[in-house]
Each structure stands twice: as C-alpha cells, then as structure tokens.
Design an enzyme around this catalytic site. Structure first.
Site, short mmCIF file in Angstrom:
data_model
loop_
_atom_site.label_atom_id
_atom_site.label_comp_id
_atom_site.label_asym_id
_atom_site.label_seq_id
_atom_site.Cartn_x
_atom_site.Cartn_y
_atom_site.Cartn_z
N GLY A 481 0.81 -1.20 0.00
CA GLY A 481 0.00 0.00 0.00
C GLY A 481 0.85 1.25 0.00
CE LYS A 497 1.78 -0.82 3.93
NZ LYS A 497 2.76 -1.88 4.24
CG ASP A 589 9.46 -6.90 2.06
OD1 ASP A 589 10.52 -7.16 1.44
OD2 ASP A 589 8.63 -6.06 1.67
#
Length: 755
Positions: A481, A497, A589
């Site tokens: 996003g 976010k 990530d």
C-alpha cells in the site's frame, strides 16, 4: 507487554498459588522451564520466590533485565557449578560464570538472597552481590555495588539513576545518560561537612535493617517513620530518580512509603527530560511541560524530553529571547562571566550557534533563544510556564463577615435558585453516566476487540482522511500500500498506511492488528491504531523524522557510528519479533526501505505487517501464499519452495548489512577491478565473499568493499565483524545461519571490545 524475565519476587506467603512447589533449594542437574509456572523456589518463610512468573508481585532483583527471554522454551539450568539462563534457541542469555568440582546447591534464603554454594558450604555466587534497583534488609551496599533504577514503571530495563559510593567515599545519587552525568543528591554544591558526611571511610559500606534504620560509612543515616517495628521492608531507587523506603502494610495489602530522599521531585535531574521544565504543586506532585516552542519527543515517556518545534537558524539577526521567570536550568553550561552586562550576555549567546539560553543574575531569570516570528507571547508563557516558588506557604486572608438583617424575599430567591441548581446537578450526573456507558461501549469493537489501554485505538475513515488532508502527502509506497503523512486530532504526527486491498475479513484483520498493537520495543515501529470500514483497511504508525535507511544511504547522511548502531538496533528488533514475543512473528520483507530512523537516527523496523504470525517455528508455504518479499533480499527457501522459518529474515538482514557496509544494493551487479582490468559483473554476496577470501593473502579487504562515501573513517575491527556476521547470515544452508539473538550477541561483544 510484560517481559518474561528471571527475577526474585517479594510476596506474602498466603498470596502464592497453592499449585506452587515448596522447594527452597535445588541441586545440580535441575532446570526450570518458563512454560511451567510451578517451577519456582520459595523461601522457607514464604515471603520470597524466584522464577519466571511475573503476576502482580513486587520485583526486587532481576538477572537479565536488559535482555529478556521469550515466553516459550527458555530455561534456567544448574550445570557443573554454573547457573545458566538460555533462550528458545539454546543461546546463553545470562550465567553466574562459576564452576565447582563438587556438587552445588541453589537456595533461596528467608532474607531474599539467592545463593549458589558447594558441599563445603562455600558461597560461589549470591544475588545480594548484584543488586538491581532494590536493597533488602541485611543486604550490603558496597564500593563494588550500586542500585540502578528501572527505565519506567513497566519497563524493567536499566534506567538513568544510580545510588553508589563516589570516589570521595560519599554515598550519592547520580543522573547518568550518554549526554550528561550529574550528582543531584545530596546537594552537589555542599561540601561533605556541610552535609554532615565524612570522607574518611575507605570501607564504603551501607546497610538497612528490618527495624527501619539505614546507616552508611560516610555518617549518613536515617530512620523510617515507623522505626522499631519488625516489618517487611525494601529500599528502592524508583524509576523517577527518588530513593524510597517502603514497608508492607498487611491491613491494606500494599506498600507504604516510610521515608524518601527527596521531598521536592523537581530537584531530580532529568526528571522531565531535556528541553523541559518541571513544576511542583503541593499535594499534586510533579508536573512536566516543554519549553515554549518545543514539543514532546515521546508522548508516552517524559524521559525522552522535548525537541524544538521550529527550524533553528544560527543567524543572530533571526533570533529573539523569551523571558522565563523563576526558572533554573542545569547541565551543558558554556561558561560563567562576572561583571557582564545584560547586552553582553545576550550578544555572546547570539554568537554561539549551540546557545539555547542565557541566565542573567543567578537564580532569577532565564532568557530562552527562539527564532523571530514564533507565536509564543510573554504573557501566555508567564501564566502557563512561570512558577513562583518564593512563597513559604498559604497566606491566610483576614476577613470579617457581618450578618445583615434577614430578608425573606432574598431568602426565597436563594432557596429557589438552590433547588434549580440541585436539579441541574442531577441532570448533569445522569447525562454523564450515560456518556460514560456509551464511551465504554464504543471502546469495544463489534467483534469484541477491546481498545488497548496504551492508546492503541480504532480510527474512522473520515478522521484519517481529514488527518492526511485527503491523502495528499505521500511519503512512501510498497507492494502492500501507500503511506501518507498525517496529523491526528491530538496533534501527533503519524504515518498512515492505506492498504491496497482488503484481502481479509474484518474479524481476522482486527485479531491481527490487536496483536501488533500490543508489541512494544524500542527498535520496532509503534502502531497507534487502525481503520476497518467496509473495504477500507488503514494502519496508523508513529512518524519517523529521518525517513528510511535506504533514503539515508542514498543521501550519504550516515557516518560509520550511525551505520553500526543501525545494524545493532535492527538486529535487536528482529530478535524480539522472532524469540521474545509471546506471539512469534516473521517479517518476511527485511530491507532498507522497511528500516526507519527517528530524530536521533535510532532504527525502527517497520512493516512487519499482517498474516506473518507463528504458532510453530516452521510454516507451510500455503500460509505465505500472498506474502511477497523483495528481489535481492529473498532467502533461497522462497525460490526452492522449502519450509519457511525465521532464518529467512536472517538472510535478508545479512543482505542489509552488506548494503550498509558497501553502499551497494543487492539487485545491482558489482564490478571489481583486478590488475587494472574490470572483471565480469557479480552478485553482491559473491563479490564480498571473494574479497574476504582474498584477505587471507594480505589483500586489503575493507578498503575494496567499504562504501567510498565513508572516506576511510570507520573502525576496522568492528567493520570486520560486520562482514563476518553478514556472510554467516547469507549462507545458502539455513541451518548454518545464526539466530537474530546470536547476531545481537556477536555485535554487542565486538562493540564492548572496541570500547
């Protein structure tokens, strides 16, 4: 969240669970497991217990206050005369560093002393020799020991205040932070004899007895208000910097203060943090406030102090001064000048870029430096920030009241008005009760998720749209996003976010954000709340002033010291996610874009988002079907469809370390030059590994791989450690990679060695 740590607990016997063991000693070969709350030692008098369980007891000692272990598979073992605390990965967190050829026994005495002794009754180690923030009756404070406060009421790690014998043999209270160190008790301007202390006491020893008497070898002594009664007592250096003697009150089942070192808390240095003011209101205690033009750094902790809410210019023609009456600052003094006029003091301050204020006439007024054009007026400041402490107490006004003749009309009107006022008060009370009930109901989500007490809350979509001015200022984006900068209704700056798609039901989404919202670590981004309305899914985080690690590497704003601290802080944050959380989380990530930097360039790992929680150490690939990592940072397990473990984050972290050192990203090919010729492009990992192997033949390793933007300004030993750790993290075989806790230990060991 509460950290499961090893500690001793002070508790009354009848409050201990009946299921607990009654052991007051264990022999060699015994171990305690964190998942077994019944694994505890209890003193014979039932007052003290030692183990992992926290509950509501009073902590008087901790073994590993700065390195908490996780709530699963941690263990305390007694082996070969050594007491060892290990984490889930069998990594040693704490140890007594003792050894014995004969059998040993660990016992908990009635005084609260945890003692390790051998068969000859020789004491190998005892907790009384390693106090944390509390001194118990009969426990000695010596030249080799000191009390150190906790960081806050709920954070038991090492704080800023110390009680110790100074080099002049005097018992003192010290405020100790990296930027400044200062004595604040007894009054630092007093010489020893004016404070009734003696420096002629090389023994440096102090002790508290159970009757309430404390005596020190420097002639300092005090008696509690209830001296003479044999009670459960403890002397604690509290997180606010005040030293207090407590006694246990059976009737009220609570601790009561029977003596304290400092009566006016504003005398405690750093009690409100830097760039702040402390005012003392009788009966109400301490009140902290920021200087005019400054704002709080951390709304949850005054210890972080305040920071300027303006852009400071060194141009003396763009500065002005604001008068602060009856204010006294300490620390960072530039100098003292006699026979200076007011204009001379002002002009000197204007010439110094780091001059924040000057004082004219000691103990009177402070003149705070601010940029011209600030909207803070003297009149507002004097009312809100000025504190006049000149009065010795309340002044009684001499008033005489004369009763006039009775007037029945006036009496009727007064009674009528009183009746209306009473009715109005009843109505207000009823409405207030209804509002409270409505508020309580609104604090519970329709699916039953209660808003956390720490401020984690649910936002409406319209409120977040308003906070971001219609989602206008974009500060980042990723596969999940877009992130926008916003200002919440309470004036906090936030990073909001907006998730691309609602790929979860609302119940699942709320279940996961409620877990993330409870996570609290200095190196993890703090989530303040969320929004779940229809298809809208938004997350609200604290805003990081210096952006991402990726941005700063590109802008060359990080020197060697900052880079190393970022490496350590990032490792600590990931280690907490992997092994210290009760709900274990994989990041999946890890990359420089997801490592954010606060105003002090301290790193905070971000975007350890949704659907990444662990119930076991290994996951099937179906659980991660919708998770996407970033090319160049992905571990081989992803590519070969192998089981996913926490080692995928270790691999990504290793790539980040290489990028911090070399300044080169993993997705770009690296060209090296041999014998004046440019070789074929290689992957970053391969390139660094080859350079390391060539180092064995005296080829300079660091000079060839180090980021040229550092211009050779770095610590050679620490850089070699980073290279070694990074290459271990990026091993193809996941079992050959260290855990994040082991990474933290390796970096800390080298950091301490270099110091």
């Amino acid at each position: 969240m509460d950290w499961p740590v090893l500690f001793l607990l002070l508790s009354l016997a009848f409050r201990l669970p009946l299921s607990f063991s009654t052991l007051d000693a264990i022999s060699e070969g015994t171990s305690f497991n964190v998942e077994k709350p019944e694994d505890v030692l209890i003193s014979q008098n039932g007052v003290f217990s030692a183990g992992f369980t926290l509950n509501s007891r009073t902590i008087v000692w901790m073994a590993n206050r700065d390195q908490p272990v996780n709530g699963k598979r941690s263990q305390l073992s007694l082996k070969i005369g050594n007491l060892i605390l290990t984490d889930a990965g069998k990594f040693t967190i704490w140890t007594t560093n003792t050894i014995s050829l004969s059998s040993v026994q660990l016992s908990l005495s009635n005084t609260g002393n945890l003692v390790l002794r051998n068969l000859e009754d020789v004491i190998l180690w005892q907790s009384f020799d390693f106090p944390t923030d509390t001194l118990l009756p009969q426990q000695l404070l010596t030249r080799n020991t000191k009390l150190v406060s906790s960081r806050s009421q709920r954070n038991f790690s090492t704080g800023f205040y110390e009680l110790l014998f100074d080099n002049d043999n005097l018992l003192r209270l010290l405020y100790n932070v990296p930027e400044v160190s200062s004595i604040y008790w007894f009054d630092p301007w007093l010489v020893s004899w004016d404070a009734d202390r003696s420096t002629y006491n090389n023994s440096r020893i102090a002790v508290l007895n159970s009757l309430g008497n404390f005596s020190s070898s420097d002639n300092f002594t005090f008696m509690s208000a209830d001296y003479g009664l044999v009670l459960h007592r403890r002397l604690t250096l509290d997180y606010d910097g005040n030293m207090r003697l407590y006694r246990w009150e059976d009737e009220g089942q609570k601790w009561v203060v029977s003596w304290q070192a400092i009566q006016t808390p504003c005398k405690i240095h750093g009690v409100c943090g830097a760039n702040s003011m402390c005012s003392y209101i009788v009966g109400s205690g301490r009140k902290c406030s920021c200087l005019p033009g400054y704002k709080m750094k951390n709304h949850a902790d005054w210890g972080y102090g305040c920071e300027p809410d303006f852009d400071f210019s060194c141009n003396k023609n763009k500065s002005t001064f604001l008068l602060l009456s009856h204010v006294e600052f300490y620390g960072y003094d530039y100098g003292f000048y006699a026979n200076y006029t007011f204009d001379q003091c002002r002009d000197l301050c204007l010439q110094l870029c780091n001059c924040k204020a000057f004082q004219y006439n000691f103990g009177e007024d402070i003149y705070l430096r601010l940029p011209i054009g600030n909207n803070i007026s003297n009149s507002i400041h004097v009312e809100e920030f000025g504190l006049d402490c000149s009065s010795e107490g309340t002044i009684q006004l001499d008033r005489t009241y004369v009763k006039s003749s009775e007037n029945w009309k006036m009496k009727f009107m007064l009674e009528f008005a009183s009746g209306l006022a009473g009715l109005e008060i009843i109505c207000i009370f009823v409405v207030w009760c209804l509002l409270i009930r409505t508020q309580k109901n609104s604090d519970i989500d329709k699916d039953g998720y209660v808003i956390a007490a720490n401020g984690f809350r649910k936002f409406t979509y319209s409120a977040l749209k308003r906070a971001t001015n219609g989602f206008k200022e974009e500060i980042g984006r990723g596969a999940g996003g877009i992130v926008y900068k916003g200002v919440l209704s309470d004036k906090r700056v936030a990073a909001i976010k907006r998730l691309n798609e609602a790929n979860q039901g609302e119940r699942e989404f709320l279940a996961e954000v409620s877990i993330i919202g409870r996570i609290n670590h200095m190196n993890l981004i703090e989530m303040w709340g969320y929004c779940a309305e229809g298809n809208h899914r938004l997350l609200v985080y604290e805003y990081m002033e210096h952006g991402s690690l990726a941005d700063n590497l590109l802008a060359n704003s990080l020197d060697w010291k900052k880079r190393f601290e970022i490496a350590v802080g990032t490792a600590k944050g990931l280690a907490y996610l992997h092994e210290d959380c009760l709900d274990w989380i994989l990041h999946c990530d890890v990359k420089p874009q997801n490592i954010l930097l606060d105003s002090n360039y301290q790193p905070k790992v971000a975007d350890f988002g949704l659907s990444k929680f662990q119930n076991r150490n290994v996951f099937n690939n179906f659980s991660f079907s919708k998770i996407r990592g970033t090319r160049g940072y992905l571990a081989p397990e992803w590519v070969f469809n192998l089981p996913i473990t926490s080692k995928v984050d270790v691999y990504s972290y290793g790539i980040v370390l290489l990028e911090i050192m070399t300044g080169k990203g993993p997705s770009r090919s690296v060209h090296s030059i041999d014998d004046g010729k440019e070789t074929e492009p290689k992957r970053l990992v391969t390139w660094v590994r080859e350079k390391k192997n060539r180092a064995a033949t005296n080829t300079p390793l660091l000079q060839e791989i180090i980021d040229p933007l550092l211009e050779g300004k770095y610590d050679v030993r620490m850089m070699e450690t980073l290279v070694e750790v990074a290459l271990q993290c990026v091993e193809e075989d996941k079992d050959a990679r260290p855990t994040m806790n082991q990474v933290v230990e390796m970096l800390f060991r080298q950091h301490n060695y270099s110091q």
